[in-house]
Design an enzyme around this catalytic site. Sequence first.
Site, PDB file in Angstrom:
ATOM      1  N   LYS A 255       0.832  -1.222   0.000  1.00  0.00           N
ATOM      2  CA  LYS A 255       0.000   0.000   0.000  1.00  0.00           C
ATOM      3  C   LYS A 255       0.850   1.248   0.000  1.00  0.00           C
ATOM      4  O   LYS A 255       0.488   2.263  -0.574  1.00  0.00           O
ATOM      5  CB  LYS A 255      -0.930   0.066   1.226  1.00  0.00           C
ATOM      6  CG  LYS A 255      -1.492  -1.230   1.712  1.00  0.00           C
ATOM      7  CD  LYS A 255      -0.599  -1.904   2.741  1.00  0.00           C
ATOM      8  CE  LYS A 255      -0.476  -3.388   2.351  1.00  0.00           C
ATOM      9  NZ  LYS A 255       0.732  -4.055   2.851  1.00  0.00           N
ATOM     10  N   ARG A 256       1.966   1.145   0.665  1.00  0.00           N
ATOM     11  CA  ARG A 256       2.750   2.368   0.814  1.00  0.00           C
ATOM     12  C   ARG A 256       3.335   2.853  -0.506  1.00  0.00           C
ATOM     13  O   ARG A 256       3.905   3.922  -0.588  1.00  0.00           O
ATOM     14  CB  ARG A 256       3.785   2.135   1.912  1.00  0.00           C
ATOM     15  CG  ARG A 256       5.199   1.967   1.582  1.00  0.00           C
ATOM     16  CD  ARG A 256       5.962   1.416   2.785  1.00  0.00           C
ATOM     17  NE  ARG A 256       6.468   0.095   2.497  1.00  0.00           N
ATOM     18  CZ  ARG A 256       7.545  -0.109   1.763  1.00  0.00           C
ATOM     19  NH1 ARG A 256       8.205   0.896   1.295  1.00  0.00           N
ATOM     20  NH2 ARG A 256       7.945  -1.326   1.511  1.00  0.00           N
TER      21      ARG A 256
END
Length: 487
Positions: A255-256
């Site tokens: 996600k990052r």
Amino acid sequence: MRKPVRVRFAPSPTGLPHVGNIRTALFNWLFARHSKGRFIVRIEDTDVARWVKGAIEAILESLHWLELDWDEGPEVGGDYGPYFQSQRLDIYRAIAQQLVKQGDAYLCYCSPQRLEQMRAEQMRRKEPPGYDRRCRNLSAKERVRLEIQGIVPVIRFKTPLSGETRFRDLIRGRVVFDNRNLDDFVLLKSDGYPTYHLANVVDDHLMEISHVLRADEWLASIPRHVLLYKALDYKPPLFAHLPMILGPDRSKLSKRHGAVSTLDYREQGYLPEAIVNFLALLGWSLDDRTELISREQLVRYFSLKRIAKTGAIFNIDKLNWMSGVYIRQLDAEDFLERVLPFLETGLPQSIERPLSREYVQQIAPLIQERITTLGEAAEYTEFFFVEELDYDRALLSTDVTDEVALEALRAAKKGIQDLDSFDTSSLEGVLRPLASELGLKTGKFFGLLRVATTGRTAAPSLFQTMAVLGRERCLQRIEAALNRLGG
RNA sequence: GCCCCCAUAGUCUAGAGGCCAAGGACGUCAGCCUUUCAAGCUGAAAACAGGGAUUCGAAUUCCCUUGGGGGCACCA
């Protein structure tokens, strides 16, 4: 006679599918279609705690979007179902029990807290973390004592204490693991759900999967799977561990790394065919020069032999280039169809809906060769739709003085007022000579008109733009520009 | 810490001992085209991680080092 090719894409609904997941799906699909085999989708929903709402839908939607159709699985069914592991719990439980019965697995009563403590201790001592096998040789008496306490056990696999496990990967070649580095991993959790290792092996066998194409991150689990196949007396499928797609920092995609969810790309207006082309070339190549390749060609030429071993960074610049190429390749009608929804959602709400299809049809060709994604269309065309242009007055006099600008705009106004037909060539016919009459370089004169009619310095070709805007709008806007200049 | 995998330009890749003074693409830079922006066309800079070994000959084989990645959960 070789067994038919049956491959599967087995996502777990614990998050939105990112491009890495979908690339795995694509390779499986390509391999299936190339081999005239079957492509199966199986949902590995065995982690109740991490289940994410909407994930299954997003996964299937991604596949639909990229037209990676499946022959068996959710929505379509098949002879080897059910295709949701949560609906196959009886099977896994029975097999786990069978393994216990035949002495290849055992019940473990250790609490999560104890396990965690144990691992922390091992880490502190710089030892490799792993289950210490405390429950492996429990006496009947001890087991009864723990049962009475009401502890629900997990079932662990009895990993051989010595020897080595070797296997052959279609991409990596021979890989050997020392069994001493393996611990007794869990097969069945205390909530009655299987772990990936059990469910995956059982289902691949039951569903008669011939080739497992999965991401490289699974390579380290291969010895467990091999051992399981052996204990269950299953013939293992062939394995191909695909190189991973990495984030810009070279780490595993997560996600990052921002917008990596596949459907985000749809939202941004990348064409599915561009995504397929791009993803196919991330870890696979046809030869030393092919960059643009159709789905049909991919199916025809896809081969496991040409899959790379190295992880690949997802290079958005190249995707953007390819996206632009695909957009430019679209025929006018197709482009219109595809861009229309993006304008509907992207243009300011103040503009009347639905948009005039006829008007958009005139605009579309002007932006088709300029945009990289369909999502950019709204911004590129906004000035075609708004009533009042909003721009910095200074743009009108960057190249010329206010006086010159006023004179030029008045002349232009007059020139186009009396035009018989308001099309590209008549506009050019009157405006080009006007530039020299005014003693202005065409660049300056046209630039001024561009700002007046579009409110910006970069826009599609001026005469085409004006023709589409129409006489009334152009005159209004020139008038407005004159007002801005205080004329 | 232990195990496994990988290693060609900033990025994606071609290359399976001589065809490689390393090819293609994106990006970058320069020029051309041009009313702006794109697109298009030309061209340029840019890589075999390091060290050994094998060989007449290594980007291609082997070993070591280094670097990167992945794994080591009652997650997948």
